[in-house]
Scaffold this motif. Structure first.
Motif: not given
Ligand code: ATP
Length: 457
Positions: A201-203, A208-218, A283-287, A325-327, A330-332
């Motif tokens: 529930n992002e504030i 665009f799809i960089f930061r959404t409330r529903e997204f896909e992770q790898m 900006g972050e792509l993956e942590g 490694p958390a990617a 959708t952001r990628a």
């Molecule tokens: P941020 O600091 O940008 O809020 P985060 O450090 O909380 O991100 P992680 O928890 O490390 O993000 O999540 C791993 C990855 O998941 C991120 O690098 C990003 O690619 C993706 N991700 C995280 N939150 C979102 C979001 N709200 N929308 C789209 N992708 C996301």
């Protein structure tokens, strides 16, 4: 990143939240292309759009699948030391209690007392000034806002029936650690990988799809003996950066940035972000995080189960440490599109081309009959049938051939196969390369081999 644009259906320009940026043209162009050609649509657009949720259209879904497939291939398929799972999205509070998310998965929320807009305090460019109404000194004291979505399981809304939508896929790997380790008889170092939806529930969602409330992770949780953790952390940082380069993002648009101690998550003792140069800045792509033994220890304490590795030969027992490694899939996808977008002058006309890696392009091949004449189209369909078992292939009979090449360029299709009247005589077709625009004439019998050479996986 600040929410600025309004929502609402519009014919040409999708309503998205885009912050002011120095290279806005590229972002606007990509956002427009996404809607126009069916990559990404705003969710529920006919109802004015549901902010910060997006739907993937016919070509977007192909590309998103390709991004995930490329990740799975590199992280699971090509590695003898990683297995995959697919865990549930709904999970009980106990998981999030143990993981620390109930307590610590929060962002600092401030509200402007003048206009009521809410912001993540750590994302404000000027902590004194409201980006919406310009008021200064109008922010409330920051309040820690938990980002997890909560709902209820079962027909009665009662305490005790609470469930959470997962905000990360990682906990699925930790709670299944013992099951997976035993089922596959794995010995650290080994990894468990998962691709799936997460919800936060992002504030301030946006861009665009960089930061959404529903997204896909790898995500990959890589379990290692404690004394090997630093080495594997370095290894995964380099490995993951290299993945983006191999898939065509120019190195000057990528960097690794190590987090400072006050920036790290509650579970991490070292984190580096793979960052991309978005049009609005880095900006972050993956942590990539060293999560130590935090998660397994916490789940062991809270569940009462033993979550250790016990070496059958030496009798040694230990709680593995975890490199993660958390990617974001959708952001990628967005970063790949931004990096691939190009436009150039060709014979006095502008050509827009997505220079996507062939593994990521929605279609690898397009078959284009030169005219709509029935016998030509029938021959072209027969050729299409030879290619579809191998690749995603588009088929287009509309408009002039030049226009159709441009349409495929915009989708990033690496090869177009043109079927013309001579084909009916000489059993040959013309193959046109997206990037060089060079054309080769070759026998239909050789077509699959020719494309296989160039579209090697
Ligand atoms: P941020 O600091 O940008 O809020 P985060 O450090 O909380 O991100 P992680 O928890 O490390 O993000 O999540 C791993 C990855 O998941 C991120 O690098 C990003 O690619 C993706 N991700 C995280 N939150 C979102 C979001 N709200 N929308 C789209 N992708 C996301």
């Amino acid at each position: 990143m600040v929410e600025t644009a309004s929502s609402g259906p519009s014919a040409g320009t999708p309503a998205v939240e885009v912050a002011a940026d120095p290279d806005g043209e590229r972002l606007d162009a990509v956002v427009n292309l996404c809607k126009r050609r069916g990559f990404v649509f705003q969710s529920a657009e006919i109802y004015g759009g549901f902010r910060s949720t997006y739907d993937y259209g016919p070509v977007g879904v192909l590309m998103l699948r390709n991004v995930k497939e490329a990740w799975w291939r590199s992280v699971v398929q090509m590695r003898p030391d990683v297995v995959g799972i697919d865990a549930a999205i709904l999970s009980p509070p106990a998981v999030w209690e143990a993981s620390g998310h109930l307590e610590s998965f929060t962002d600092p929320l401030v509200e402007c007392r003048v206009c009521g807009h809410r912001y993540r305090e750590d994302q404000l460019e000027d902590p004194e000034r409201c980006p919406n109404c310009g008021a200064t000194g109008s922010f409330s004291e920051p309040r820690q806002f938990n980002l997890m979505f909560r709902t209820h399981a079962g027909p009665v809304v009662e305490t005790g029936a609470e469930v959470y939508l997962r905000p990360e896929t990682a906990q699925g790997m930790f709670v299944n650690f013992a099951n997976v380790q035993r089922a596959c008889r794995l010995r650290p170092p080994f990894g468990i990988a998962q691709i799936g939806k997460s919800f936060r529930n992002e504030i301030t969602p946006g861009n665009f799809i960089f930061r959404t409330r529903e997204f896909e992770q790898m995500e990959l949780e890589f379990f290692v003996p404690p004394d090997e953790a630093s080495r594997w952390y370095e290894y995964w940082c380099a490995e993951r950066l290299g993945w983006y380069v191999d898939l065509g993002i120019p190195p000057h648009l990528l960097r690794l940035r190590e987090h400072g101690p006050d920036e790290r998550s509650h579970y991490s003792n070292a984190t580096s972000d793979v960052e991309f140069r978005y049009p609005w800045g880095w900006g972050e792509l993956e942590g990539v995080a060293n999560r130590t033994d935090y998660d397994l220890r916490r789940h062991a304490e809270h569940s009462g189960q033993t979550l250790e590795y016990s070496d059958p030969a030496s009798g040694e027992r230990y709680v593995p440490h975890v490199i993660e490694p958390a990617a974001g899939a959708t952001r990628a996808l967005m970063a790949f599109l931004l990096a691939a977008y190009d436009s150039e002058e060709v014979r006095g006309e502008t050509r827009t081309v997505l220079r996507l890696h062939h593994r990521l392009a929605p279609y690898q091949v397009a078959v284009l009959p030169l005219s709509r004449k029935e016998h030509l189209v029938a021959r072209a369909r027969e050729i299409l049938g030879r290619l579809t078992p191998h690749w995603m292939v588009d088929f287009d009979v509309t408009q002039s051939i030049g226009r159709r090449y441009r349409r495929q360029d915009e989708l990033g299709t690496p090869y177009c196969v043109t079927v013309d009247f001579e084909t009916l005589q000489d059993e040959a077709v013309t193959v046109r390369d997206r990037d060089s625009m060079a054309q080769d004439r070759l026998a239909i019998a050789d077509l699959v081999g020719y494309l296989h050479e160039r579209l090697a996986r």
